[in-house]
Design an enzyme around this catalytic site. Structure first.
Site, PDB file in Angstrom:
ATOM      1  N   GLU A 165      -3.620  -0.354  -1.965  1.00 50.65           N
ATOM      2  CA  GLU A 165      -4.105   1.016  -2.084  1.00 50.65           C
ATOM      3  C   GLU A 165      -2.989   1.851  -2.697  1.00 50.65           C
ATOM      4  O   GLU A 165      -1.839   1.777  -2.270  1.00 50.65           O
ATOM      5  CB  GLU A 165      -4.496   1.597  -0.725  1.00 50.65           C
ATOM      6  CG  GLU A 165      -5.774   0.998  -0.171  1.00 50.65           C
ATOM      7  CD  GLU A 165      -6.230   1.687   1.096  1.00 50.65           C
ATOM      8  OE1 GLU A 165      -5.605   2.702   1.494  1.00 50.65           O
ATOM      9  OE2 GLU A 165      -7.201   1.223   1.700  1.00 50.65           O
ATOM     10  N   TYR A 217      -2.222   7.847  -1.249  1.00 56.55           N
ATOM     11  CA  TYR A 217      -3.278   8.839  -1.051  1.00 56.55           C
ATOM     12  C   TYR A 217      -2.828  10.247  -1.447  1.00 56.55           C
ATOM     13  O   TYR A 217      -3.649  11.088  -1.801  1.00 56.55           O
ATOM     14  CB  TYR A 217      -3.668   8.891   0.432  1.00 56.55           C
ATOM     15  CG  TYR A 217      -4.505   7.761   0.959  1.00 56.55           C
ATOM     16  CD1 TYR A 217      -4.958   6.723   0.148  1.00 56.55           C
ATOM     17  CD2 TYR A 217      -4.866   7.736   2.310  1.00 56.55           C
ATOM     18  CE1 TYR A 217      -5.724   5.702   0.651  1.00 56.55           C
ATOM     19  CE2 TYR A 217      -5.645   6.713   2.830  1.00 56.55           C
ATOM     20  CZ  TYR A 217      -6.065   5.692   2.003  1.00 56.55           C
ATOM     21  OH  TYR A 217      -6.832   4.678   2.516  1.00 56.55           O
ATOM     22  N   GLU A 226       0.803  -1.222   0.000  1.00 58.39           N
ATOM     23  CA  GLU A 226       0.000   0.000   0.000  1.00 58.39           C
ATOM     24  C   GLU A 226       0.837   1.273   0.000  1.00 58.39           C
ATOM     25  O   GLU A 226       1.844   1.374   0.717  1.00 58.39           O
ATOM     26  CB  GLU A 226      -0.913   0.029   1.234  1.00 58.39           C
ATOM     27  CG  GLU A 226      -1.957  -1.072   1.248  1.00 58.39           C
ATOM     28  CD  GLU A 226      -2.967  -0.861   2.350  1.00 58.39           C
ATOM     29  OE1 GLU A 226      -4.177  -0.933   2.060  1.00 58.39           O
ATOM     30  OE2 GLU A 226      -2.558  -0.622   3.503  1.00 58.39           O
TER      31      GLU A 226
END
Length: 742
Positions: free
Chosen positions: A640, A643, A618
């Site tokens: 993921e 971000y 991630e």
């Protein structure tokens, strides 16, 4: 960790285990802690039952042992702290005096007693050895902190034995200081055993046996849980060990806590009550940050018929037998986990779990799904129905080795069991007959305890020792070098290695059968080129008959503080087995940000014939995973994307927008992967786009099955699932599925 609104399945109520709710609310305020200290130190307070006979005394904060300087016995010899080394200078005889007080004599001369210099009552008065004469300054009351540690209160001054300024250095002379409840005044007192095969497991391991009262065990369990329930980025590490037998207890498992049975099979230890994880600390029962914990080698008969294991990444559930049902969420969000080598007699209810891998297990039944549920070599599980519901089932696991585990033999001696390699397997390894495996005695291990140095660890490795790494955080000023075939490195309680000054944390030679298990590698503030390297560049030896395996190996770059690593894991050797790995560039906590906790790639696989089960990667800033080796296999992949790209220009792969999560090199001719999920949540700049989640050559033997992309809350875009196929996932269509490629 993805966010998902609650589903109807998640709202299904189950009975709560005793004490599961409201723990956070019961935490003591600072004033209450101070009051409790005063009460404990008041005249007539009950003395703690510390071990009698010969003991070691280790500070809970730094793991260093109470030591007579230079092994001297003369009056005035400094009583200091020093790295634990097993010498008699660090062994102390506990002798009762009167009214609950004891004296501590050094084993080299038991008449020489821990003494406050000059009968002082002042703060920072040094502590020394002096011939015992009955002085009040030579007597100490051991006050139990409730978690197996003690503060030692001087009878003359009422002040506590203390590590000055909470120093971690060797040779620091201890002092007395006003009792303040800090870790600098908490000590683990451990008997020195002469039993064959027994071993001191250090200050952060609690060992229970059936002769202990349930109340005593519960008190210790509750104290550890209160410390660890919200301690997401703290320094404490704990292992809780149950010897074979039956217990009536509620085991609530917090951060950096591993609960283990010491039997030959899970059924050797039965907990009547619960072994569970809740999400009370993060309302509304949000389990998306329930990381870094584990339960292994136990059976549990849950109160009310259903136990709960509401977790997300890095929370292994292994060799477990649930005599009832198992719930995997707590009503709020939850984000993925791992069950292996286990049996659940009843139903597993996934609730809000967004993705999950079940490997080599036997279930009564399974209900629930959201995005990506994968079952490998398991029984009583759903058939493949991806994407509706998103179940992917592979009947047999092609090649596995279960994680090594600690046990006790019939004499009570500790051993480590190393399970064998299995091929084309289904079901748990222990349910038919005696579990197979090689038993290694403690004489083959160097027991790594807090305060151990990298030089000491490398000396042990060079001498052919395995490593049993007890719970703690270990800073490394040199790379740990594993060079011997079949070396076992087994961590307890999420033992953590932090490389200092930009070095590699650990390297493994291109040899057969190394087992790395239960270790958290945490990047330091100076950039490391790689944290864990399995095989040097150019490795080419075949390890088909005896592969190296990585079990519950976790990596963190940032979160607990600034961390930097160009690549977290590189696998150069062939035939390596990855058995549950979470490789994480931190997206929250301390020391996080696009230019702060920098990391290009989570894992690069250069070796051929590498197999990964449960690969979680991630938030890295370029490719999350790069696979260069041939005949690789992945069973469940969760990702993921980062971000935090500040803008599209900062996250470009040449002319391509963003980087794929899973990259198979153009040179690869054979690869297969099942059950892959990649999510985006570009919360710094929602306009950021990733062109694709998976990038791979279009060849008939490069095959993908059951792929999903998700734009979490519509925050950002993944344009395609793989190459130019599938998708998009964006604010209009959050979830995109693709059954197969090519």
């Amino acid at each position: 960790m993805p966010l998902l609104p609650r589903t109807a399945a998640a709202r299904r109520a189950i009975p709560r285990s005793s004490g599961a709710r409201g723990r956070a609310a019961a935490a003591l305020t600072a004033g209450a802690v101070f009051s409790s200290l005063l009460m404990a130190l008041a005249p007539g307070a009950a003395a703690a039952e510390i071990p009698t006979g010969t003991v070691t005394v280790a500070n809970i904060a730094n793991g260093k042992c109470l030591d007579a300087r230079a092994a001297a016995t003369a009056n005035g010899t400094a009583v200091q702290q020093y790295g634990c080394n097993g010498t008699t200078a660090q062994q102390w005889t506990v002798t009762a005096t009167s009214n609950g007080y004891v004296r501590l004599g050094n084993s080299n001369d038991p008449a020489q007693t821990v003494d406050v210099t000059d009968v002082s009552t002042a703060d920072n008065a040094p502590v020394q050895l002096w011939t015992y004469g009955g002085g009040l300054n030579q007597q100490w009351r051991a006050v139990d902190e409730g978690d197996g540690t003690f503060r030692l209160v001087n009878r003359n001054s009422g002040k506590c034995l203390d590590v000055p300024a909470a120093s971690t250095a060797d040779s620091v002379q201890l002092v007395q200081y006003t009792c303040n409840g800090t870790a600098a005044q908490r000590f683990a007192v451990t008997p020195v055993s002469t039993s064959p095969g027994d071993v001191d497991l250090g200050p952060n391991v609690a060992v229970f046996d059936p002769s202990m009262s349930s109340a005593t065990i519960q008190s210790r369990l509750d104290t550890i849980f209160r410390r660890q329930e919200t301690n997401q980025f703290g320094q404490e590490r704990h292992a809780i060990l149950f010897k074979p037998g039956t217990y009536n207890n509620d085991v609530n498992v917090g951060f950096y806590t591993q609960v283990l049975g010491l039997g030959s099979s899970p059924d050797s230890v039965n907990i009547n009550g619960a072994v569970h994880v809740e999400a009370d600390w993060f309302p509304p029962q949000n389990a998306t940050q329930n990381f870094w914990r584990g339960a292994e080698n136990l059976s549990v008969t849950p109160a009310g018929g259903t136990d709960r294991w509401a977790v997300s990444q890095a929370s292994a559930y292994r060799r477990m037998h649930v005599r009832g049902n198992l719930e995997l969420s707590d009503g709020g969000w939850s984000s993925g986990g791992y069950i292996a080598d286990s049996r659940v007699d009843g139903q597993v209810r996934s609730g809000t779990q967004q993705q999950w891998l079940t490997r080599n297990s036997q279930l009564g039944s399974w209900t629930g799904s959201n995005w990506n549920m994968v079952f490998v070599g398991s029984q009583g599980v759903p058939a493949t129905t991806f994407p509706s519901p998103p179940h992917t089932t592979i009947d047999r696991a092609p090649v596995t080795r279960e994680k090594p585990y600690l046990t006790v033999d019939a004499t009570g001696a500790y051993q480590v069991v190393v399970p064998p390699v299995r091929t084309e397997s289904t079901g748990a390894s222990w349910t038919t007959g005696a579990p197979a495996g090689t038993r290694l005695g403690m004489d083959t291990f160097f027991v790594v305890k807090p305060g151990a140095t990298a030089a000491q660890i490398n000396t042990a490795l060079d001498a052919g020792k395995n490593l049993l790494v007890t719970p703690g955080v270990y800073h490394l000023d040199q790379t740990l070098r594993v060079t011997r075939p079949d070396t076992v490195v087994l961590g307890l309680g999420l033992a953590t290695f932090i490389p200092d000054n930009g070095i590699k944390a650990m390297t493994v030679a291109d040899v057969d059968g190394v087992k790395i298990a239960g270790i958290l590698f945490d990047a330091g503030p100076v950039n490391s080129p790689v944290l864990l390297e399995v095989g040097p560049t150019g490795s080419s030896a075949s390890h088909a008959a005896n592969p190296t395996s990585l079990h519950d190996v976790y990596v963190r770059v940032g979160g607990a503080g600034v961390g930097k690593a160009t690549t977290s894991v590189i696998v150069n050797s062939d035939h390596v087995i990855g058995d549950h790995m979470w490789i994480w560039r931190g997206d929250h906590g301390a020391g996080v940000g696009w230019t702060v906790n920098t990391g290009d790639t989570g894992i690069i696989v250069n070796g051929d014939d590498v197999t990964m089960y449960g690969l979680f990667v991630e938030h890295y800033q370029k490719y999350q995973t790069i696979w260069n080796g041939n005949r690789g296999q992945t069973y469940f992949y969760q990702n993921e994307m980062p971000y935090d790209p500040p803008n599209q220009a900062a996250w470009m792969n040449g002319p391509t927008q963003g980087y794929a999560a899973y990259k198979v090199a153009d040179s690869v001719t054979s690869h297969q992967a099942y059950g892959l999920g990649s999510y985006c949540y570009f919360n710094v700049n929602p306009a950021v786009v990733a062109e694709r989640a998976i990038e791979a050559p279009n060849r008939p033997d490069v095959r993908f099955r059951s792929m999903v992309t998700v734009s979490l809350g519509g925050t950002g875009t993944i344009r395609h699932v793989i190459n130019d196929r599938g998708g998009p996932s964006n604010s209009s269509t959050n979830v995109a599925n693709l059954v197969s490629y090519p």
